[in-house]
Structures are given as structure tokens and as C-alpha cells.
Motif scaffolding. Structure first.
Motif, mmCIF file in Angstrom:
data_model
loop_
_atom_site.group_PDB
_atom_site.id
_atom_site.type_symbol
_atom_site.label_atom_id
_atom_site.label_comp_id
_atom_site.label_asym_id
_atom_site.label_seq_id
_atom_site.Cartn_x
_atom_site.Cartn_y
_atom_site.Cartn_z
ATOM 1 N N SER A 83 1.422 -0.687 -0.156
ATOM 2 C CA SER A 83 -0.305 0.615 -0.345
ATOM 3 C C SER A 83 1.297 1.447 0.044
ATOM 4 O O SER A 83 1.631 2.059 0.775
ATOM 5 N N ALA A 84 1.011 1.771 -0.996
ATOM 6 C CA ALA A 84 1.815 2.767 -1.406
ATOM 7 C C ALA A 84 0.685 4.227 -1.069
ATOM 8 O O ALA A 84 0.276 4.747 -1.273
ATOM 9 N N GLU A 85 2.085 4.999 -0.040
ATOM 10 C CA GLU A 85 1.474 6.141 0.539
ATOM 11 C C GLU A 85 2.634 7.584 -0.479
ATOM 12 O O GLU A 85 3.562 7.639 -0.279
ATOM 13 N N VAL A 86 1.741 8.691 -0.692
ATOM 14 C CA VAL A 86 2.793 9.611 -1.256
ATOM 15 C C VAL A 86 3.396 10.413 -0.061
ATOM 16 O O VAL A 86 4.533 10.967 0.068
ATOM 17 N N SER A 87 2.715 10.429 0.803
ATOM 18 C CA SER A 87 3.257 11.145 2.056
ATOM 19 C C SER A 87 2.830 10.673 2.994
ATOM 20 O O SER A 87 1.714 10.228 3.098
ATOM 21 N N ALA A 88 3.559 10.048 4.310
ATOM 22 C CA ALA A 88 3.111 9.304 5.253
ATOM 23 C C ALA A 88 1.885 9.394 6.079
ATOM 24 O O ALA A 88 1.459 10.947 6.357
ATOM 25 N N LEU A 89 0.744 8.803 6.148
ATOM 26 C CA LEU A 89 -0.419 9.226 6.631
ATOM 27 C C LEU A 89 -0.793 8.918 7.741
ATOM 28 O O LEU A 89 -2.389 8.682 8.103
ATOM 29 N N GLU A 90 0.290 8.670 8.704
ATOM 30 C CA GLU A 90 0.117 7.953 10.332
ATOM 31 C C GLU A 90 -0.461 7.359 9.985
ATOM 32 O O GLU A 90 -0.793 6.222 9.326
ATOM 33 N N THR A 91 -0.115 6.262 12.128
ATOM 34 C CA THR A 91 -0.819 5.089 11.850
ATOM 35 C C THR A 91 -1.945 4.594 11.663
ATOM 36 O O THR A 91 -2.768 3.215 10.174
ATOM 37 N N ALA A 92 -2.972 5.008 11.936
ATOM 38 C CA ALA A 92 -4.967 4.858 11.089
ATOM 39 C C ALA A 92 -5.348 4.837 9.748
ATOM 40 O O ALA A 92 -5.398 4.140 9.348
ATOM 41 N N GLY A 93 -4.154 6.008 9.300
ATOM 42 C CA GLY A 93 -5.089 6.824 8.223
ATOM 43 C C GLY A 93 -4.537 5.678 7.286
ATOM 44 O O GLY A 93 -3.997 5.546 5.965
ATOM 45 N N GLY A 94 -2.893 5.049 7.323
ATOM 46 C CA GLY A 94 -2.489 4.164 6.710
ATOM 47 C C GLY A 94 -3.288 3.011 6.316
ATOM 48 O O GLY A 94 -3.055 2.155 5.416
ATOM 49 N N ILE A 95 -3.405 2.508 8.541
ATOM 50 C CA ILE A 95 -4.390 1.312 7.417
ATOM 51 C C ILE A 95 -5.494 1.218 7.704
ATOM 52 O O ILE A 95 -6.135 0.656 6.307
ATOM 53 N N CYS A 96 -6.401 2.651 7.158
ATOM 54 C CA CYS A 96 -8.171 2.837 6.460
ATOM 55 C C CYS A 96 -7.111 2.492 4.891
ATOM 56 O O CYS A 96 -8.072 1.926 4.300
ATOM 57 N N LYS A 97 -6.528 3.045 4.216
ATOM 58 C CA LYS A 97 -6.269 3.072 3.189
ATOM 59 C C LYS A 97 -6.003 1.926 2.755
ATOM 60 O O LYS A 97 -6.578 1.328 1.501
ATOM 61 N N ALA A 98 -5.398 0.963 3.350
ATOM 62 C CA ALA A 98 -4.616 -0.456 3.213
ATOM 63 C C ALA A 98 -5.461 -1.549 3.182
ATOM 64 O O ALA A 98 -5.997 -2.117 2.450
ATOM 65 N N LEU A 99 -6.894 -0.890 4.249
ATOM 66 C CA LEU A 99 -8.132 -1.734 4.597
ATOM 67 C C LEU A 99 -8.868 -2.825 2.980
ATOM 68 O O LEU A 99 -8.653 -4.011 3.534
ATOM 69 N N PRO A 100 -8.587 -1.949 2.077
ATOM 70 C CA PRO A 100 -9.252 -3.134 0.861
ATOM 71 C C PRO A 100 -8.393 -4.365 0.294
ATOM 72 O O PRO A 100 -8.705 -4.843 -0.209
ATOM 73 N N LEU A 101 -6.730 -4.102 0.819
ATOM 74 C CA LEU A 101 -6.269 -4.977 -0.170
ATOM 75 C C LEU A 101 -6.134 -6.150 1.173
ATOM 76 O O LEU A 101 -5.579 -7.277 1.128
ATOM 77 N N ILE A 102 -5.845 -5.360 2.922
ATOM 78 C CA ILE A 102 -5.664 -6.525 3.875
ATOM 79 C C ILE A 102 -6.747 -7.190 4.153
ATOM 80 O O ILE A 102 -7.068 -8.514 3.892
#
Length: 238
Positions: A83-102
Motif C-alpha cells: 500500500s503505497a503512500e505519497v506521504s505518510a498517512l500516520e498509523t490509522a490513516g495508513g491502515i484505512c487506506k490499506a484496508l481494501p488490500l488487507i
């Protein structure tokens, strides 16, 4: 939950690692090595040993180096997606973005990519996740708490029995959140996809609803926060 298909795992690897500079100027922090094995590789080997197959790793700073080093996970017997992030989304933001993959059915395991815990009892954690699935209260999170390290003496949350709270009695002592936890996908349902968000406020809200459980972990655990600490760990585990 069958032994062949335990819950998926998400590894957090998007941080810049400012305190680790200059080491992290050319290498993402989770690829730093202890005994010639990257921090991420330590986690991945432990996950494979516990029969977890589906792993998602987020990245931002020098993320292409993570993908090059780990590939699709075949070398570990895993299926790794990124799950690539252009700039880090913090922990919860990163998890939210990755949920469709998880793609968790309900619960999933999350581990900070920059902690070193060589004997992490993932099989035991998976048993806890199975119990959570049967719990009528449907807790939103289960946190591994550790004794406060020197660099974080004030701790994070209180562990009272098997319940984690943000407030405690006068004589209660806070413990440190290890960066290792089981989460229900519903913990993140109100977040904006692709927006930065911190995890602690979500956990505190869930704690107010008595929806966060936890346990004290006394096995080896280290927050690899500085070049000196990395050097010390390499010496200690030689």
C-alpha cells in the motif's frame, strides 16, 4: 478460524525514521538490519512460521526499496501486497487506506515495522483473535502492552485485568503500547480514505466504550529508535 487461513497481517513501514538519520537517508527504517536480517524480515519469518499467508505492507519514504527487497513474499512463503503512500498517512490513516488490500473478514493483526521482537508469540496472538471473534462484546482492539522502556518512562495506557483504559486509579501505572495489536475493521469505519489520521484517538474512543482488551508481554521487545540502539541490539544478539 482455521489453522490454514489465519487472519491477515498489516506491517507499518511508511515512517521517515528521522531519529535514525543518517542511516535512513538512503534506506527505509524497517530495512535496517539486526544480525544481517532486516526488521521486516524478522517479522515476515515469524508470520510465516505461524501460518499467516496474507501480508500487506505500507510504505512512503524510499518505498520502492522495500518492494525490491521483499518482492511478492514468495521467499518467505507469504503473499505480500503493498500500500503505497505519497506521504505518510500516520498509523490509522495508513491502515484505512490499506484496508481494501488487507480485506479482513473482521479482525487483522498489525505490527510496527520498526520494532524488534524476536520471539513474538504470534501463534498465541492468533488464539486471542479467535476468542475475540467469539466474544459477544466484539472488542475493537487488543493491544500487547510492554514495560516502559527507558526512552518512554511515562507509558501510554493502563492495563486493568484484561482491559486497556486511558484513565486509571491513582496507584495504577501506565504501560507502553508495543505497536503490536489486533484490530477490528470497524475501528476505522469513520475515517476518510487517503487522509492522515492518528491511531491513539481512535483507541481512546474505543476505550471509553470498554471495547479495548490487552495483555502484558514480557518477552524481548525493543523500539529501534536510534542508531545507538540499533548498534546495541546487534551486539546483544550476536
Amino acid at each position: 478460524m482455521s489453522k490454514r487461513n489465519p487472519i491477515p497481517c498489516f506491517l507499518l513501514a511508511a515512517g521517515r525514521g528521522e531519529r535514525m538519520r543518517p542511516l535512513t537517508d538512503t534506506l527505509p527504517k524497517p530495512l535496517l538490519s539486526i544480525q544481517n536480517k532486516s526488521l521486516l524480515a524478522w517479522h515476515l519469518e515469524a508470520l510465516a512460521k505461524a501460518n499467516i499467508q496474507e501480508v500487506v505492507i505500507n510504505h512512503a519514504w524510499l518505498g520502492e526499496k522495500i518492494e525490491t527487497a521483499l518482492g511478492n513474499g514468495k521467499q518467505f512463503g507469504l503473499n505480500i501486497q503493498y500500500s503505497a503512500e505519497v506521504s505518510a498517512l500516520e498509523t490509522a490513516g495508513g491502515i484505512c487506506k490499506a484496508l481494501p488490500l488487507i480485506a479482513p473478514e473482521n479482525y487483522f493483526l498489525v505490527i510496527n515495522g520498526d520494532v524488534f521482537s524476536p520471539n513474538l508469540p504470534i501463534a498465541q496472538i492468533l488464539k486471542t483473535a479467535a476468542k475475540m471473534q467469539m466474544d459477544a462484546n466484539k472488542p475493537l482492539a487488543h493491544l500487547l502492552m510492554v514495560p516502559n522502556p527507558v526512552q518512554h518512562p511515562e507509558g501510554d495506557f493502563y492495563l486493568q485485568g484484561s482491559t486497556v483504559t486511558s484513565t486509571g486509579s491513582a496507584d495504577a501505572k501506565k504501560l507502553t503500547f508495543s505497536g503490536i495489536g489486533i484490530y477490528h475493521k470497524d475501528l476505522f469505519k469513520d475515517l476518510e480514505f487517503g487522509a492522515p489520521a492518528k491511531l491513539a484517538p481512535l483507541l481512546r474512543t474505543a476505550m471509553e466504550q470498554n471495547k479495548v482488551s490487552g495483555e502484558k508481554y514480557l518477552g524481548p521487545w525493543h523500539d529501534v529508535g536510534t542508531p545507538q540502539r540499533l548498534q546495541e541490539l546487534n551486539a546483544a544478539y550476536e
